[in-house]
Motif scaffolding. Structure first.
Motif, PDB file in Angstrom:
ATOM      1  N   TRP A 195       0.820  -1.206   0.000  1.00 37.54           N
ATOM      2  CA  TRP A 195       0.000   0.000   0.000  1.00 37.54           C
ATOM      3  C   TRP A 195       0.859   1.265   0.000  1.00 37.54           C
ATOM      4  O   TRP A 195       0.514   2.250  -0.666  1.00 37.54           O
ATOM      5  CB  TRP A 195      -0.944  -0.005   1.199  1.00 37.54           C
ATOM      6  CG  TRP A 195      -2.133  -0.891   0.979  1.00 37.54           C
ATOM      7  CD1 TRP A 195      -2.455  -2.029   1.643  1.00 37.54           C
ATOM      8  CD2 TRP A 195      -3.150  -0.721  -0.019  1.00 37.54           C
ATOM      9  NE1 TRP A 195      -3.598  -2.583   1.133  1.00 37.54           N
ATOM     10  CE2 TRP A 195      -4.049  -1.797   0.124  1.00 37.54           C
ATOM     11  CE3 TRP A 195      -3.374   0.239  -0.996  1.00 37.54           C
ATOM     12  CZ2 TRP A 195      -5.169  -1.937  -0.701  1.00 37.54           C
ATOM     13  CZ3 TRP A 195      -4.489   0.096  -1.826  1.00 37.54           C
ATOM     14  CH2 TRP A 195      -5.375  -0.982  -1.661  1.00 37.54           C
ATOM     15  N   SER A 196       1.955   1.236   0.715  1.00 37.63           N
ATOM     16  CA  SER A 196       2.850   2.394   0.717  1.00 37.63           C
ATOM     17  C   SER A 196       3.422   2.640  -0.675  1.00 37.63           C
ATOM     18  O   SER A 196       3.568   3.784  -1.110  1.00 37.63           O
ATOM     19  CB  SER A 196       3.990   2.191   1.728  1.00 37.63           C
ATOM     20  OG  SER A 196       3.493   2.083   3.049  1.00 37.63           O
ATOM     21  N   TYR A 197       3.728   1.546  -1.373  1.00 39.33           N
ATOM     22  CA  TYR A 197       4.275   1.676  -2.723  1.00 39.33           C
ATOM     23  C   TYR A 197       3.207   2.164  -3.698  1.00 39.33           C
ATOM     24  O   TYR A 197       3.481   3.008  -4.567  1.00 39.33           O
ATOM     25  CB  TYR A 197       4.836   0.324  -3.180  1.00 39.33           C
ATOM     26  CG  TYR A 197       5.595   0.386  -4.478  1.00 39.33           C
ATOM     27  CD1 TYR A 197       6.868   0.938  -4.528  1.00 39.33           C
ATOM     28  CD2 TYR A 197       5.052  -0.108  -5.658  1.00 39.33           C
ATOM     29  CE1 TYR A 197       7.579   1.001  -5.722  1.00 39.33           C
ATOM     30  CE2 TYR A 197       5.748  -0.057  -6.851  1.00 39.33           C
ATOM     31  CZ  TYR A 197       7.015   0.501  -6.875  1.00 39.33           C
ATOM     32  OH  TYR A 197       7.711   0.567  -8.066  1.00 39.33           O
ATOM     33  N   ILE A 198       1.990   1.652  -3.574  1.00 35.56           N
ATOM     34  CA  ILE A 198       0.886   2.123  -4.423  1.00 35.56           C
ATOM     35  C   ILE A 198       0.682   3.627  -4.228  1.00 35.56           C
ATOM     36  O   ILE A 198       0.495   4.375  -5.200  1.00 35.56           O
ATOM     37  CB  ILE A 198      -0.410   1.350  -4.102  1.00 35.56           C
ATOM     38  CG1 ILE A 198      -0.300  -0.094  -4.593  1.00 35.56           C
ATOM     39  CG2 ILE A 198      -1.626   2.029  -4.717  1.00 35.56           C
ATOM     40  CD1 ILE A 198      -1.438  -0.997  -4.150  1.00 35.56           C
ATOM     41  N   TYR A 209     -11.187  -1.616  -3.587  1.00 32.90           N
ATOM     42  CA  TYR A 209     -10.280  -1.457  -2.448  1.00 32.90           C
ATOM     43  C   TYR A 209     -10.613  -0.235  -1.596  1.00 32.90           C
ATOM     44  O   TYR A 209     -10.119  -0.114  -0.478  1.00 32.90           O
ATOM     45  CB  TYR A 209      -8.835  -1.357  -2.926  1.00 32.90           C
ATOM     46  CG  TYR A 209      -8.244  -2.680  -3.342  1.00 32.90           C
ATOM     47  CD1 TYR A 209      -7.995  -3.675  -2.401  1.00 32.90           C
ATOM     48  CD2 TYR A 209      -7.939  -2.945  -4.674  1.00 32.90           C
ATOM     49  CE1 TYR A 209      -7.450  -4.902  -2.782  1.00 32.90           C
ATOM     50  CE2 TYR A 209      -7.388  -4.161  -5.060  1.00 32.90           C
ATOM     51  CZ  TYR A 209      -7.147  -5.131  -4.107  1.00 32.90           C
ATOM     52  OH  TYR A 209      -6.608  -6.337  -4.480  1.00 32.90           O
ATOM     53  N   PHE A 210     -11.442   0.652  -2.131  1.00 32.62           N
ATOM     54  CA  PHE A 210     -11.831   1.846  -1.388  1.00 32.62           C
ATOM     55  C   PHE A 210     -13.217   1.646  -0.768  1.00 32.62           C
ATOM     56  O   PHE A 210     -14.066   0.945  -1.323  1.00 32.62           O
ATOM     57  CB  PHE A 210     -11.856   3.067  -2.314  1.00 32.62           C
ATOM     58  CG  PHE A 210     -10.525   3.401  -2.916  1.00 32.62           C
ATOM     59  CD1 PHE A 210      -9.552   4.043  -2.172  1.00 32.62           C
ATOM     60  CD2 PHE A 210     -10.234   3.064  -4.228  1.00 32.62           C
ATOM     61  CE1 PHE A 210      -8.317   4.351  -2.717  1.00 32.62           C
ATOM     62  CE2 PHE A 210      -9.012   3.365  -4.793  1.00 32.62           C
ATOM     63  CZ  PHE A 210      -8.040   4.008  -4.035  1.00 32.62           C
ATOM     64  N   ALA A 211     -13.429   2.258   0.381  1.00 30.56           N
ATOM     65  CA  ALA A 211     -14.705   2.126   1.084  1.00 30.56           C
ATOM     66  C   ALA A 211     -15.853   2.641   0.210  1.00 30.56           C
ATOM     67  O   ALA A 211     -15.764   3.723  -0.379  1.00 30.56           O
ATOM     68  CB  ALA A 211     -14.659   2.896   2.399  1.00 30.56           C
ATOM     69  N   GLU A 258     -15.908  -3.442   7.321  1.00 32.72           N
ATOM     70  CA  GLU A 258     -16.501  -2.111   7.441  1.00 32.72           C
ATOM     71  C   GLU A 258     -15.386  -1.084   7.546  1.00 32.72           C
ATOM     72  O   GLU A 258     -14.430  -1.259   8.318  1.00 32.72           O
ATOM     73  CB  GLU A 258     -17.415  -2.046   8.663  1.00 32.72           C
ATOM     74  CG  GLU A 258     -18.675  -2.897   8.511  1.00 32.72           C
ATOM     75  CD  GLU A 258     -19.678  -2.649   9.627  1.00 32.72           C
ATOM     76  OE1 GLU A 258     -20.245  -1.537   9.668  1.00 32.72           O
ATOM     77  OE2 GLU A 258     -19.864  -3.550  10.451  1.00 32.72           O
ATOM     78  N   SER A 259     -15.494  -0.020   6.776  1.00 30.90           N
ATOM     79  CA  SER A 259     -14.391   0.932   6.695  1.00 30.90           C
ATOM     80  C   SER A 259     -14.867   2.268   6.149  1.00 30.90           C
ATOM     81  O   SER A 259     -15.867   2.342   5.425  1.00 30.90           O
ATOM     82  CB  SER A 259     -13.295   0.368   5.776  1.00 30.90           C
ATOM     83  OG  SER A 259     -12.280   1.310   5.536  1.00 30.90           O
ATOM     84  N   ILE A 267      -6.283   4.351   3.650  1.00 30.51           N
ATOM     85  CA  ILE A 267      -6.021   2.911   3.626  1.00 30.51           C
ATOM     86  C   ILE A 267      -4.699   2.598   4.313  1.00 30.51           C
ATOM     87  O   ILE A 267      -4.602   1.669   5.122  1.00 30.51           O
ATOM     88  CB  ILE A 267      -6.011   2.387   2.174  1.00 30.51           C
ATOM     89  CG1 ILE A 267      -7.430   2.401   1.595  1.00 30.51           C
ATOM     90  CG2 ILE A 267      -5.442   0.960   2.125  1.00 30.51           C
ATOM     91  CD1 ILE A 267      -7.514   2.010   0.133  1.00 30.51           C
ATOM     92  N   VAL A 268      -3.657   3.376   4.014  1.00 29.53           N
ATOM     93  CA  VAL A 268      -2.350   3.158   4.646  1.00 29.53           C
ATOM     94  C   VAL A 268      -2.469   3.301   6.163  1.00 29.53           C
ATOM     95  O   VAL A 268      -1.924   2.498   6.923  1.00 29.53           O
ATOM     96  CB  VAL A 268      -1.306   4.154   4.088  1.00 29.53           C
ATOM     97  CG1 VAL A 268      -0.025   4.114   4.922  1.00 29.53           C
ATOM     98  CG2 VAL A 268      -0.985   3.826   2.635  1.00 29.53           C
TER      99      VAL A 268
END
Length: 301
Positions: A195-198, A209-211, A258-259, A267-268
């Motif tokens: 995730w840090s690299y993305i 991948y996003f809420a 849930e997010s 996300i990170v």
């Protein structure tokens, strides 16, 4: 005399690019296994960097179960068009129609295990001698045993007790006819690294991948999305929740959490506080303590 130091993400990137170039040097017909998930997307991004300004010299191979998220297939097709590379698709539905595999029945049925036969058939048909995947050692204990170069016998099977040493980053890709290798360039990465690299590279990923708001049911400790393949029992209720997915597989087995994390930054931050592995929401991994290793021994990714 000035010195140049790499930070840890740059070191991981450099290591992965080195593995890609070793695969290119040692094998005749390698492919990238592409699922449309974040790891295979990062893998493809790294391959692009490894051979820039030339095109990626590998085809992308997708094992299509027929139970994919529609968003994943749309993302795959758009990326293939942008990259201008070949896409090889192995169809689980064709394997079922040909009698190569038998489809499971019942509400917990999944096509995940059926992918093994389809994958091995595609590897044999296209004469693939190395299939590169986005497996990481932090994901699951069976994957923690993998080398960067993972030998498979002429039946496509993996023997964890008979792996080759990889001292001094020397990889041995020699194999007999009919055998092949799997290679895992991002083996040493963690979910947080990915995730840090993305975020660092601003890599496009599927919206899953996003809420987001989605109709789901609560099953096996996670939120399973509503789909045409979902079989409900009388006690299960479809509700609308704001969820996101940490890992993507078949729509029938991929559980969401849930997010409110609807940006890469969020996300990170969320992943940094997680105490459960990302595959903890995959129903197929909960079938037994050795579910993943059993599938890998049979020739799974």
């Amino acid at each position: 005399m000035s010195k140049y130091y790499l930070n840890y993400l740059e070191e991981l990137e450099s290591e992965a690019i080195y593995v890609f170039r070793e695969v290119y040097a040692q094998f005749q017909n390698p492919v990238i296994l592409f699922s449309g998930g974040k790891d295979s997307i990062v893998l493809t991004h790294l391959a692009k960097k490894a051979f820039w300004p030339a095109k990626i010299p590998f085809a992308l191979m997708h094992v299509d179960t027929g139970h994919n998220f529609p968003e994943t297939i749309a993302f795959r097709d758009r990326l293939i068009k942008d990259l201008g590379v070949q896409l090889i698709v192995g169809s689980v539905q064709e394997s079922i129609d040909q009698g190569r595999v038998a489809e499971e029945k019942g509400k917990n049925a999944t096509r995940n295990a059926l992918q093994t036969t389809t994958l091995l058939d595609a590897i044999e048909y296209h004469k693939v001698d190395c299939a590169m995947g986005g497996g990481r050692r932090d994901e699951e204990k069976a994957r923690a045993k993998e080398r960067f170069f993972s030998h498979r016998d002429d039946f496509g099977q993996w023997d964890p007790k008979n792996q080759r040493p990889e001292l001094w980053h020397l990889y041995n890709g020699k194999h007999f006819e009919g055998e092949h290798f799997r290679a895992f360039p991002i083996s040493n990465w963690t979910e947080m690294d990915v995730w840090s690299y993305i975020k660092k590279e601003n890599i496009e990923i599927p919206s899953l991948y996003f809420a987001h708001e989605r109709e789901v049911i609560w099953r096996n400790g996670s939120w399973i999305p509503k789909s045409e393949f979902l079989i409900l029992d009388e006690r299960e209720e479809i509700v609308t929740k704001k969820i996101r997915f940490r890992t993507l597989g078949d729509i029938t087995i991929t559980g969401g959490i849930e997010s409110d994390a609807d940006t890469l930054e969020k996300i990170v931050e969320e992943v940094s506080a997680m105490r459960q592995t990302e595959r903890g929401n995959r129903a197929d991994d909960k079938r037994s303590e050795t579910a993943m290793e059993d599938r890998k021994r049979q020739g799974y990714f």
